[in-house]
Design a protein around this motif. Structure first.
Motif, PDB file in Angstrom:
ATOM      1  N   VAL A 174      -0.638   8.092   8.970  1.00 54.36           N
ATOM      2  CA  VAL A 174       0.372   7.252   8.767  1.00 54.36           C
ATOM      3  C   VAL A 174       0.026   5.807   8.684  1.00 54.36           C
ATOM      4  O   VAL A 174      -0.635   5.170   9.494  1.00 54.36           O
ATOM      5  N   PHE A 175       0.457   5.300   7.755  1.00 54.66           N
ATOM      6  CA  PHE A 175       0.101   3.769   7.365  1.00 54.66           C
ATOM      7  C   PHE A 175       1.491   2.934   7.366  1.00 54.66           C
ATOM      8  O   PHE A 175       2.319   3.301   6.718  1.00 54.66           O
ATOM      9  N   LEU A 176       1.382   1.820   8.213  1.00 51.69           N
ATOM     10  CA  LEU A 176       2.625   1.173   8.207  1.00 51.69           C
ATOM     11  C   LEU A 176       1.942  -0.430   7.672  1.00 51.69           C
ATOM     12  O   LEU A 176       1.153  -1.191   8.125  1.00 51.69           O
ATOM     13  N   GLN A 230      -7.285  -6.167  -0.850  1.00 51.59           N
ATOM     14  CA  GLN A 230      -7.913  -5.975   0.706  1.00 51.59           C
ATOM     15  C   GLN A 230      -7.253  -4.733   1.270  1.00 51.59           C
ATOM     16  O   GLN A 230      -7.778  -4.305   2.138  1.00 51.59           O
ATOM     17  N   ARG A 231      -5.967  -4.563   1.129  1.00 52.61           N
ATOM     18  CA  ARG A 231      -5.051  -3.502   1.835  1.00 52.61           C
ATOM     19  C   ARG A 231      -5.677  -2.215   1.228  1.00 52.61           C
ATOM     20  O   ARG A 231      -5.844  -1.134   2.292  1.00 52.61           O
ATOM     21  N   VAL A 237      -7.286   0.740   3.772  1.00 50.88           N
ATOM     22  CA  VAL A 237      -6.934   2.105   4.001  1.00 50.88           C
ATOM     23  C   VAL A 237      -7.980   3.121   3.627  1.00 50.88           C
ATOM     24  O   VAL A 237      -8.162   3.934   4.145  1.00 50.88           O
ATOM     25  N   LEU A 238      -8.570   2.858   2.354  1.00 51.76           N
ATOM     26  CA  LEU A 238      -9.687   3.911   1.885  1.00 51.76           C
ATOM     27  C   LEU A 238     -10.776   3.896   2.923  1.00 51.76           C
ATOM     28  O   LEU A 238     -11.437   4.746   3.243  1.00 51.76           O
ATOM     29  N   VAL A 259      -1.541  -1.634   8.675  1.00 53.61           N
ATOM     30  CA  VAL A 259      -2.277  -2.243   7.566  1.00 53.61           C
ATOM     31  C   VAL A 259      -1.988  -3.611   7.771  1.00 53.61           C
ATOM     32  O   VAL A 259      -1.202  -3.968   7.620  1.00 53.61           O
ATOM     33  N   PRO A 260      -3.178  -4.439   7.906  1.00 59.07           N
ATOM     34  CA  PRO A 260      -2.975  -6.136   8.019  1.00 59.07           C
ATOM     35  C   PRO A 260      -2.655  -6.675   6.783  1.00 59.07           C
ATOM     36  O   PRO A 260      -2.741  -5.927   5.492  1.00 59.07           O
TER      37      PRO A 260
END
Length: 131
Positions: A68-70, A118-119, A123-124, A111-112
């Motif tokens: 889960v990515f926020l 960059q994001r 994630v990758l 995710v900053p």
């Protein structure tokens, strides 16, 4: 889909579309990224005061994802929001974090802020290193 404030079934309609997409995503490959998870719709329903049926709520709470990515708000976006939009964005971010981490017990990766590239790289890299 338009964002009608006067439709009680708005979030229910959104969830129905989401369910169709998740069903199709199962055939796409080993790693699929969705911009929202089913539990997001429960959060939106609660914050937006759009009721969901008990079956829809059960579906949202039964969802499980490998990650889960926020995605945290970007500074430039935050600078253009009104005070009420900023307050709602913060409330939504908190509610999503609580839904996934506390209610569903999933690890939430925040995710900053950064450029899109960059994001995506962040994630990758996390997905690659998590194998």
């Amino acid at each position: 889909m338009p964002f009608p404030a006067d439709r009680d079934d708005f979030e229910s309609l959104c969830l129905a579309l989401h369910r169709q997409r998740e069903e199709r995503a199962r055939t796409w490959g080993k790693r699929v990224f969705l911009d929202r998870g089913a539990p997001d719709h429960l959060v939106y329903a609660e914050l937006g005061h759009w009721p969901l049926s008990s079956e829809e709520i059960e579906y949202c709470l039964a969802a499980r994802y490998d990650a889960v990515f926020l995605v945290l708000p970007h500074e430039r976006t935050a600078a253009t929001m009104t005070k009420s939009e900023t307050v709602f964005s913060e409330r939504l971010t908190r509610a999503l974090r609580e839904m996934y981490a506390e209610r569903l017990g999933m690890v939430v990766h925040e995710v900053p802020p950064g450029t899109l590239a960059q994001r995506v790289r962040w994630v990758l890299d996390l997905c690659t290193n998590a194998r």
